[in-house]
Design a protein around this motif. Structure first.
Motif, PDB file in Angstrom:
ATOM      1  N   ASP A  58      -1.883  -9.204  -9.012  1.00 52.24           N
ATOM      2  CA  ASP A  58      -0.855  -8.486  -8.274  1.00 52.24           C
ATOM      3  C   ASP A  58      -1.405  -7.248  -7.574  1.00 52.24           C
ATOM      4  O   ASP A  58      -0.704  -6.628  -6.792  1.00 52.24           O
ATOM      5  N   THR A  59      -2.630  -6.872  -7.875  1.00 53.60           N
ATOM      6  CA  THR A  59      -3.233  -5.687  -7.288  1.00 53.60           C
ATOM      7  C   THR A  59      -3.493  -5.934  -5.810  1.00 53.60           C
ATOM      8  O   THR A  59      -4.106  -6.923  -5.433  1.00 53.60           O
ATOM      9  N   GLN A  60      -3.027  -5.011  -4.965  1.00 56.25           N
ATOM     10  CA  GLN A  60      -3.204  -5.155  -3.528  1.00 56.25           C
ATOM     11  C   GLN A  60      -4.355  -4.261  -3.053  1.00 56.25           C
ATOM     12  O   GLN A  60      -4.350  -3.053  -3.292  1.00 56.25           O
ATOM     13  N   VAL A  61      -5.325  -4.864  -2.378  1.00 56.96           N
ATOM     14  CA  VAL A  61      -6.440  -4.124  -1.793  1.00 56.96           C
ATOM     15  C   VAL A  61      -6.251  -4.118  -0.283  1.00 56.96           C
ATOM     16  O   VAL A  61      -6.095  -5.176   0.334  1.00 56.96           O
ATOM     17  N   THR A  62      -6.220  -2.917   0.281  1.00 59.77           N
ATOM     18  CA  THR A  62      -6.033  -2.756   1.717  1.00 59.77           C
ATOM     19  C   THR A  62      -7.072  -1.776   2.255  1.00 59.77           C
ATOM     20  O   THR A  62      -7.789  -1.126   1.491  1.00 59.77           O
ATOM     21  N   LEU A 116     -13.677   3.546   6.952  1.00 60.29           N
ATOM     22  CA  LEU A 116     -12.494   2.990   6.281  1.00 60.29           C
ATOM     23  C   LEU A 116     -12.382   3.456   4.831  1.00 60.29           C
ATOM     24  O   LEU A 116     -13.386   3.491   4.110  1.00 60.29           O
ATOM     25  N   HIS A 117     -11.170   3.774   4.422  1.00 62.49           N
ATOM     26  CA  HIS A 117     -10.864   3.938   2.998  1.00 62.49           C
ATOM     27  C   HIS A 117     -10.570   2.555   2.446  1.00 62.49           C
ATOM     28  O   HIS A 117      -9.938   1.732   3.117  1.00 62.49           O
ATOM     29  N   GLY A 125     -14.806   3.244  -0.075  1.00 66.00           N
ATOM     30  CA  GLY A 125     -14.847   3.322   1.374  1.00 66.00           C
ATOM     31  C   GLY A 125     -15.915   2.426   1.965  1.00 66.00           C
ATOM     32  O   GLY A 125     -16.750   1.864   1.253  1.00 66.00           O
ATOM     33  N   ALA A 126     -15.863   2.318   3.273  1.00 62.37           N
ATOM     34  CA  ALA A 126     -16.828   1.507   4.011  1.00 62.37           C
ATOM     35  C   ALA A 126     -17.019   2.118   5.388  1.00 62.37           C
ATOM     36  O   ALA A 126     -16.111   2.728   5.940  1.00 62.37           O
ATOM     37  N   VAL A 127     -18.225   1.931   5.900  1.00 61.54           N
ATOM     38  CA  VAL A 127     -18.523   2.293   7.278  1.00 61.54           C
ATOM     39  C   VAL A 127     -19.078   1.038   7.930  1.00 61.54           C
ATOM     40  O   VAL A 127     -20.070   0.466   7.456  1.00 61.54           O
TER      41      VAL A 127
END
Length: 173
Positions: free
Chosen positions: A3-7, A61-62, A72-74
């Protein structure tokens, strides 16, 4: 966990100081695990991030889990060649082992469906990263940089290994 949402969320420039601190903390954990300490220059710094985010096509990006920032990501997106780069990717060490990294990576892939090839790098000692990119995300190791084969994009040896040893990965979509 299902159910965990990753955005993903684009980083507001006002949030960059916190993003940098979180990135440095996440990378420091791996260096300390491998070498017992974290000497200066052994992890990407906020200054490195400042330099990388000025490149054309860069998106910072967070990574959010149920709305809370966990990493995070770049990415650098080349709209002409569709050969894109994952320059930085991190999760808080408290979030490791929950499957969030894979879910964040697949969200990045969905965000850029026109990508033909993704490229990324990781230090030779980062076994967790190597496992993640190769076994979980489908990247292939395509090059190993060392004193005998330096990275033409890097200014020279750095990091705790003293040799700037890195793997380069690619994922053909």
């Amino acid at each position: 966990m299902q159910d965990t949402q990753v955005t993903l969320e684009t980083v507001d420039p006002r949030d960059l100081p916190v993003f940098k601190a979180d990135m440095e903390a996440a990378f420091a954990v791996a260096v300390i695990e491998a070498f017992g300490s974290c000497p200066d220059g052994s992890i990407p710094s906020g200054d490195d991030l400042d330099e990388s985010i000025t490149a054309p096509g860069t998106v910072v990006l967070h990574i959010l889990c149920d709305g809370q920032r966990v990493g995070g990501a770049v990415v650098v997106i080349d709209g002409e060649t569709n050969r894109n780069s994952l320059d930085l990717f991190f999760l808080s060490s408290r979030q490791h082992g929950r499957g969030l990294g894979f879910r964040a990576w697949t969200a990045i892939e969905r965000m850029y469906p026109e990508t033909l090839v993704w490229q990324t790098h990781t230090p030779y000692f980062e076994k967790r990263n190597i496992h993640f990119y190769v076994n979980k995300c489908g990247f292939k190791i395509v090059e190993f940089f060392s004193a005998h084969h330096p990275d033409p994009q890097s200014p020279g040896p750095s990091g705790p290994s003293g040799g700037g040893e890195m793997f380069r990965f690619e994922k053909v979509m």
